[in-house]
Design a protein around this motif. Structure first.
Motif, mmCIF file in Angstrom:
data_model
loop_
_atom_site.group_PDB
_atom_site.id
_atom_site.type_symbol
_atom_site.label_atom_id
_atom_site.label_comp_id
_atom_site.label_asym_id
_atom_site.label_seq_id
_atom_site.Cartn_x
_atom_site.Cartn_y
_atom_site.Cartn_z
ATOM 1 N N MET A 1 0.837 -1.193 0.000
ATOM 2 C CA MET A 1 0.000 0.000 0.000
ATOM 3 C C MET A 1 0.875 1.247 0.000
ATOM 4 O O MET A 1 2.032 1.212 0.389
ATOM 5 N N ARG A 2 0.292 2.313 -0.445
ATOM 6 C CA ARG A 2 0.989 3.597 -0.445
ATOM 7 C C ARG A 2 1.100 4.112 0.987
ATOM 8 O O ARG A 2 0.223 3.856 1.810
ATOM 9 N N PRO A 3 2.153 4.856 1.290
ATOM 10 C CA PRO A 3 2.261 5.451 2.620
ATOM 11 C C PRO A 3 1.052 6.309 2.994
ATOM 12 O O PRO A 3 0.650 6.347 4.153
ATOM 13 N N SER A 4 0.456 6.973 2.010
ATOM 14 C CA SER A 4 -0.724 7.807 2.298
ATOM 15 C C SER A 4 -1.903 6.957 2.769
ATOM 16 O O SER A 4 -2.673 7.378 3.631
ATOM 17 N N THR A 5 -2.035 5.740 2.234
ATOM 18 C CA THR A 5 -3.091 4.832 2.673
ATOM 19 C C THR A 5 -2.827 4.368 4.094
ATOM 20 O O THR A 5 -3.734 4.334 4.935
ATOM 21 N N LEU A 6 -1.581 4.040 4.384
ATOM 22 C CA LEU A 6 -1.216 3.631 5.736
ATOM 23 C C LEU A 6 -1.463 4.768 6.727
ATOM 24 O O LEU A 6 -2.032 4.556 7.798
ATOM 25 N N LEU A 7 -1.091 5.973 6.361
ATOM 26 C CA LEU A 7 -1.313 7.126 7.231
ATOM 27 C C LEU A 7 -2.804 7.332 7.492
ATOM 28 O O LEU A 7 -3.218 7.616 8.613
ATOM 29 N N ARG A 8 -3.629 7.150 6.471
ATOM 30 C CA ARG A 8 -5.074 7.277 6.645
ATOM 31 C C ARG A 8 -5.585 6.228 7.633
ATOM 32 O O ARG A 8 -6.383 6.524 8.528
ATOM 33 N N LEU A 9 -5.122 4.968 7.519
ATOM 34 C CA LEU A 9 -5.531 3.910 8.442
ATOM 35 C C LEU A 9 -5.145 4.247 9.881
ATOM 36 O O LEU A 9 -5.926 4.059 10.812
ATOM 37 N N VAL A 10 -3.926 4.752 10.061
ATOM 38 C CA VAL A 10 -3.459 5.118 11.403
ATOM 39 C C VAL A 10 -4.261 6.292 11.948
ATOM 40 O O VAL A 10 -4.713 6.270 13.097
ATOM 41 N N ASN A 11 -4.485 7.302 11.134
ATOM 42 C CA ASN A 11 -5.230 8.480 11.589
ATOM 43 C C ASN A 11 -6.678 8.156 11.926
ATOM 44 O O ASN A 11 -7.251 8.745 12.844
ATOM 45 N N GLU A 12 -7.281 7.218 11.203
ATOM 46 C CA GLU A 12 -8.653 6.803 11.505
ATOM 47 C C GLU A 12 -8.755 6.149 12.873
ATOM 48 O O GLU A 12 -9.821 6.072 13.460
ATOM 49 N N ARG A 13 -7.632 5.666 13.383
ATOM 50 C CA ARG A 13 -7.604 4.990 14.672
ATOM 51 C C ARG A 13 -6.924 5.824 15.751
ATOM 52 O O ARG A 13 -6.442 5.301 16.733
ATOM 53 N N GLY A 14 -6.845 7.130 15.559
ATOM 54 C CA GLY A 14 -6.337 8.009 16.599
ATOM 55 C C GLY A 14 -4.928 8.525 16.415
ATOM 56 O O GLY A 14 -4.422 9.236 17.269
ATOM 57 N N GLY A 15 -4.264 8.161 15.341
ATOM 58 C CA GLY A 15 -2.930 8.685 15.069
ATOM 59 C C GLY A 15 -1.814 7.885 15.718
ATOM 60 O O GLY A 15 -2.024 6.830 16.296
#
Length: 60
Positions: A26-40
Motif C-alpha cells: 500500500m501507499r504510505p498515504s493509505t497507511l497514514l489514513r488507516l493510522v489516523n482513523e484509529r487516533g494517530g
C-alpha cells in the motif's frame, strides 16, 4: 507500470510454520489514513519515536 520514485509499504503475513500466507502493498498515504482513523501515532515507550498497532483486519 508504476510511477518512478513512488514509495510503498509492504505487509507480510506468515503462518505458524513461517509459510507466506498473504502480502499486501500500500501507499504510505493509505497507511497514514488507516493510522489516523484509529487516533494517530502514539508514543512507543522506546527511544525510537512513535508507533501504532493496526488490527490485522485493517491491513488484510
Amino acid at each position: 507500470m508504476f510511477a518512478r520514485g513512488t514509495a510503498w509499504v509492504v505487509f507480510v503475513l506468515f503462518d505458524e510454520d513461517r509459510t507466506l500466507t498473504e502480502m499486501r502493498r500500500m501507499r504510505p498515504s493509505t497507511l497514514l489514513r488507516l493510522v489516523n482513523e484509529r487516533g494517530g501515532w502514539h508514543r512507543s515507550g522506546r527511544e525510537k519515536g512513535k508507533q501504532h498497532k493496526l488490527p490485522i483486519e485493517s491491513v488484510f
